[in-house]
Write an enzyme that holds these catalytic residues in place. Structure first.
Site, PDB file in Angstrom:
ATOM      1  N   ASP A   1      -5.967   0.144   5.465  1.00 57.53           N
ATOM      2  CA  ASP A   1      -6.864  -0.376   6.535  1.00 57.53           C
ATOM      3  C   ASP A   1      -7.806   0.470   6.645  1.00 57.53           C
ATOM      4  O   ASP A   1      -9.000   0.032   6.828  1.00 57.53           O
ATOM      5  CB  ASP A   1      -6.070   0.039   7.865  1.00 57.53           C
ATOM      6  CG  ASP A   1      -4.542  -0.633   8.141  1.00 57.53           C
ATOM      7  OD1 ASP A   1      -4.289  -1.311   7.175  1.00 57.53           O
ATOM      8  OD2 ASP A   1      -4.148  -0.574   9.264  1.00 57.53           O
TER       9      ASP A   1
ATOM     10  N   ASP B   1       0.799  -1.313   0.055  1.00 56.97           N
ATOM     11  CA  ASP B   1       0.059   0.017   0.065  1.00 56.97           C
ATOM     12  C   ASP B   1       0.960   1.234  -0.118  1.00 56.97           C
ATOM     13  O   ASP B   1       0.551   2.038  -0.657  1.00 56.97           O
ATOM     14  CB  ASP B   1      -1.131   0.097   1.227  1.00 56.97           C
ATOM     15  CG  ASP B   1      -0.502  -0.094   2.513  1.00 56.97           C
ATOM     16  OD1 ASP B   1       0.531  -0.378   2.813  1.00 56.97           O
ATOM     17  OD2 ASP B   1      -1.190   0.145   3.349  1.00 56.97           O
TER      18      ASP B   1
HETATM   19 MG    MG Z   1      -3.674  -0.460  13.056  1.00 62.58          MG
END
Ligand code: MG
Ligand code: ADP
Length: 389
Positions: A175, A41
């Site tokens: 995330d 990422d």
């Molecule tokens: Mg985390």
């Protein structure tokens, strides 16, 4: 994981016990596991997460006294309370920094202040992104309460900035994107360079499959060097190759230029090789799922991903290797460590009928290593952040 109504009742009661009165609403955001695409990422690469059924719930209401207060049923007992104008990156410096970072970004809309009570069943510090579940639940609450113009991409960015700039945790965009954007029965194919994403069907339930998540119990610390070192190594490798991001390298042969005969060059070559081959693995998995192939086919790709993290990226630990080895040995179609590394969890793709046997095999292996039985749970792709009440 807790049922929605039960979760709402619990959060409401706790809110009333802590702050008095009723929350304006209750919002939930899930933790995630990344099926494949690890450490890609921050290299502008591809990731393929799913949302967990496990969520963090935020019960939130606005105040009128210009103060902000944060309480967590999982945190220390005390309520963290301060003036809205006292918020600043790094303050508060404990767990409350995560929700405070979101509040801070929208402080101009919140002059009366805010009370936030959080409750969660996302395992904390297990590489399942409890931190994004926390920031995203609060971001969604604030969108509904004071910032209706924010779209999903804005929420992702708000939560990312809270974590990166306010708390100072150097995570990529994975995330928060997973927590906000994931959908039930699908994995999220995300291109982190331009942040475009697509839902890829991953209906494990119909295929008679599940992901077994095994928490090694070894706690990772983002602040503790390893993760930051890898980011720096990737940046250095990209610089030496003359690209902005390692994502731009598609052919592993190009990496030979990094091996300049020095030990450092050799290390950079292996770090970069993980990123290049990992991006290719994400594309391979997405292509298989899009073609409607049996999801079992992706198992060996997951295991290859683990080997790359272990040997080239060097962020596994012996217990994670033991989980992968014992799971595959007991019939899992594939397995790999997930998350930042140096601890946290592993996943195994398992026939639902084989979950018990694989879990038992992992347990036996832990016993042999003199470790307490690991926490395990079975998961399928679930919904992203949403308002519960
Ligand atoms: Mg985390
Ligand atoms: P991960 O996101 O993999 O679980 P991180 O280190 O990124 O691990 O984030 C964990 C931190 O997030 C915790 O140490 C704590 O500060 C905060 N946190 C997450 N969930 C909660 C919660 N429910 N209550 C209080 N703090 C939480």
């Amino acid at each position: 994981m807790t049922g929605d109504q039960e979760a709402v009742d619990r959060a409401r009661h706790a809110f009333t016990d802590t702050f008095g009165g009723q929350p304006a609403g209750v919002w939930a955001a899930p933790g995630r596991v990344n099926v494949i695409g690890e450490h890609t990422d921050y290299n502008g690469g591809f990731v393929l997460p799913i949302a967990l059924p496990h969520t963090t719930r935020a019960a939130v209401t606005r105040r009128t006294d210009g103060r902000v207060a944060f309480a967590s049923l999982q945190g220390e007992d005390a309520v963290v309370e301060l003036g809205l104008d006292e918020l600043a990156p790094g303050r508060p410096d404990d767990w409350a920094g995560y929700p405070a970072g979101v509040v801070w970004a929208l402080r101009e809309r919140l002059d009366g202040g805010l009370s936030v009570l959080v409750d969660s069943d996302v395992p904390v510090g297990a590489g399942l992104s409890s931190s994004a579940a926390l920031t995203c639940s609060v971001a969604l609450a604030l969108r509904d309460l004071v910032a209706p113009e924010l779209g999903p991409a804005d929420l992702v960015e708000l939560a990312r900035r809270a974590e990166n700039d306010f708390v100072g945790a150097p995570t990529g965009i994975l995330d928060q994107s997973a927590s906000v954007l994931c959908a039930d029965g699908h994995a999220l194919f995300l291109d982190t360079r331009d942040r475009t994403s697509q839902q890829v069907p991953l209906d494990l339930r119909s295929a008679g499959l599940a992901l077994l998540v095994v928490d090694s119990g070894v706690t990772h610390e983002h602040a503790g060097g390893g993760y930051g070192d890898r980011r720096q190594e990737c940046e250095e490798a990209a610089r030496r190759l003359g690209v902005d991001f390692l994502r731009e390298v598609e052919d592993v042969d190009r990496l030979a230029a990094l091996a300049d005969g020095t030990p450092e060059g050799q290390v950079l070559m292996r770090r970069a090789r993980h990123i290049v081959t990992e991006n290719a693995r994400v594309l391979e998995v997405v292509a298989a799922l899009r073609d409607g192939d049996d999801p079992r086919r992706i198992g060996p790709i997951l295991t290859a991903g683990h080997e790359s993290l272990r040997d080239d990226f060097e962020i596994s630990v012996p217990l994670l290797d033991a989980i992968v080895e014992s799971a595959v040995g007991a019939g899992a179609h594939g397995a790999r460590m997930v998350g930042g590394g140096f601890g946290g969890s592993a996943i195994a793709l398992v026939d639902t009928g084989a979950v018990d046997a694989v879990t038992a095999a992992v347990g036996t292996r832990f016993e042999r290593e003199g470790q307490p039985a690991p926490r395990t749970f079975v998961t399928v792709p679930s919904d992203g952040a949403r308002r519960l009440a």
